[in-house]
Design an enzyme around this catalytic site. Structure first.
Site, PDB file in Angstrom:
ATOM      1  N   ARG A   1       0.826  -1.210   0.000  1.00  0.00           N
ATOM      2  CA  ARG A   1       0.000   0.000   0.000  1.00  0.00           C
ATOM      3  C   ARG A   1       0.859   1.260   0.000  1.00  0.00           C
ATOM      4  NH1 ARG A   1      -1.426   3.834   3.279  1.00  0.00           N
ATOM      5  NH2 ARG A   1      -0.358   2.894   5.053  1.00  0.00           N
ATOM      6  N   VAL A   2       0.427   2.242  -0.773  1.00  0.00           N
ATOM      7  CA  VAL A   2       1.003   3.593  -0.708  1.00  0.00           C
ATOM      8  C   VAL A   2      -0.150   4.557  -0.464  1.00  0.00           C
ATOM      9  CG1 VAL A   2       3.063   3.187  -2.103  1.00  0.00           C
ATOM     10  CG2 VAL A   2       0.917   3.787  -3.239  1.00  0.00           C
ATOM     11  N   SER A   3       0.164   5.730   0.090  1.00  0.00           N
ATOM     12  CA  SER A   3      -0.888   6.669   0.473  1.00  0.00           C
ATOM     13  C   SER A   3      -1.459   7.480  -0.678  1.00  0.00           C
ATOM     14  CB  SER A   3      -0.360   7.625   1.546  1.00  0.00           C
ATOM     15  OG  SER A   3       0.023   6.898   2.682  1.00  0.00           O
ATOM     16  N   THR A   4      -0.620   7.789  -1.665  1.00  0.00           N
ATOM     17  CA  THR A   4      -1.093   8.640  -2.752  1.00  0.00           C
ATOM     18  C   THR A   4      -0.872   7.988  -4.106  1.00  0.00           C
ATOM     19  OG1 THR A   4       1.041   9.775  -2.925  1.00  0.00           O
ATOM     20  CG2 THR A   4      -0.575  10.729  -1.435  1.00  0.00           C
TER      21      THR A   4
ATOM     22  N   GLN B   1       2.779   7.851  -5.611  1.00  0.00           N
ATOM     23  CA  GLN B   1       3.816   6.995  -5.041  1.00  0.00           C
ATOM     24  C   GLN B   1       3.853   5.639  -5.750  1.00  0.00           C
ATOM     25  OE1 GLN B   1       2.439   7.283  -0.884  1.00  0.00           O
ATOM     26  NE2 GLN B   1       4.381   8.243  -0.393  1.00  0.00           N
TER      27      GLN B   1
END
Length: 198
Positions: A18-21, A24
Site C-alpha cells: 500500500r502507498v498513500s497517494t 507513489q
C-alpha cells in the site's frame, strides 16, 4: 476447499502492498514481497487512515487456514496499535499467519505471539497517555485562569477535541471521553466536524 480427497491444499503467502497517494510507487514493496515468496499480491493506493481499504479486504478474504499475509512494514498495514491488534486477531481467528518483513515479525512463531501480547499493553499505554496529557493541559489552563466553558470556549480545546474525534478509531476514545477531557460539548464537536466536511 478442494473436493479431492487425500490431497491437501498447500499453504500460501499472500502479499499486501500500500502507498498513500496515487503518485507513489508500489514497485519496491512488490519486489520485497515477491522475494519473500508471495504468490499473489494485492496492491492499494489509499491512505492508511481510511477504514475502507478494498484490496486489504480482498487479501484477507483470499487467505485460508495455514496461509500467511505478508507485508513489508507495519505502517503499510495498520493505522495504529489498536488497528494492528484488530487485524491480527481477525487473522488469528481464521488460523492465518501475519508477517512483517522489515521488522522481522511472524505472528505465528512464539516470539511473534509474545510481540502481539506486548502490542496489547502498548495500546493501553497509548490511550492512557492521551487521556493523561489532555487532563494535564486542562489543569494548566485552569491554573492560568482560562475558562473552558461554553461561553468562553478555548479554540485550542475545540481543535484538540476535533483531532481526537477524527482519530477516535485509533485512540479508542468515545465522544463522551473527548467531551470530559476537553470540556467541549458533544453538540459543538458534531457541529464543527460537520462544518469541516462541507
Amino acid at each position: 476447499m478442494s473436493e479431492k480427497k487425500g490431497k491437501e491444499i498447500e499453504p500460501i503467502k499472500i502479499g499486501y502492498a500500500r502507498v498513500s497517494t496515487v503518485g507513489q510507487s508500489l514497485e519496491s514493496q512488490v519486489e520485497q514481497l515477491e522475494a519473500y515468496g508471495c504468490t499473489k499480491i494485492y496492491m492499494e493506493k489509499e491512505s492508511g487512515k481510511k477504514t475502507d481499504r478494498p484490496e486489504l479486504k480482498n487479501a484477507i478474504k483470499a487467505l485460508r487456514e495455514g496461509d500467511k499475509l505478508v507485508v513489508t512494514k507495519i505502517d503499510r498495514l495498520a493505522r495504529s496499535v489498536r488497528d494492528l491488534q484488530n487485524i491480527a486477531l481477525e487473522l488469528e481467528a481464521e488460523g492465518v499467519g501475519l508477517v512483517f518483513i522489515k521488522e522481522q515479525i511472524d505472528f505465528s512463531t512464539p516470539s511473534g505471539k509474545l510481540m502481539f501480547t506486548m502490542l496489547g499493553a502498548i495500546g493501553e499505554f497509548e490511550r492512557d497517555l492521551i487521556v493523561s496529557r489532555t487532563s494535564e493541559g486542562r489543569e494548566r489552563a485552569k491554573k492560568q485562569g482560562k475558562h473552558l466553558g461554553r461561553k468562553g470556549q478555548d479554540e485550542k480545546e475545540v481543535k484538540k477535541a476535533l483531532q481526537l474525534y477524527d482519530n477516535r478509531e485509533s485512540n479508542g476514545m468515545s465522544v463522551s471521553d473527548i467531551t470530559k477531557l476537553t470540556g467541549v460539548p458533544r453538540s459543538t464537536i458534531y457541529a464543527k466536524a460537520k462544518e469541516l466536511k462541507k
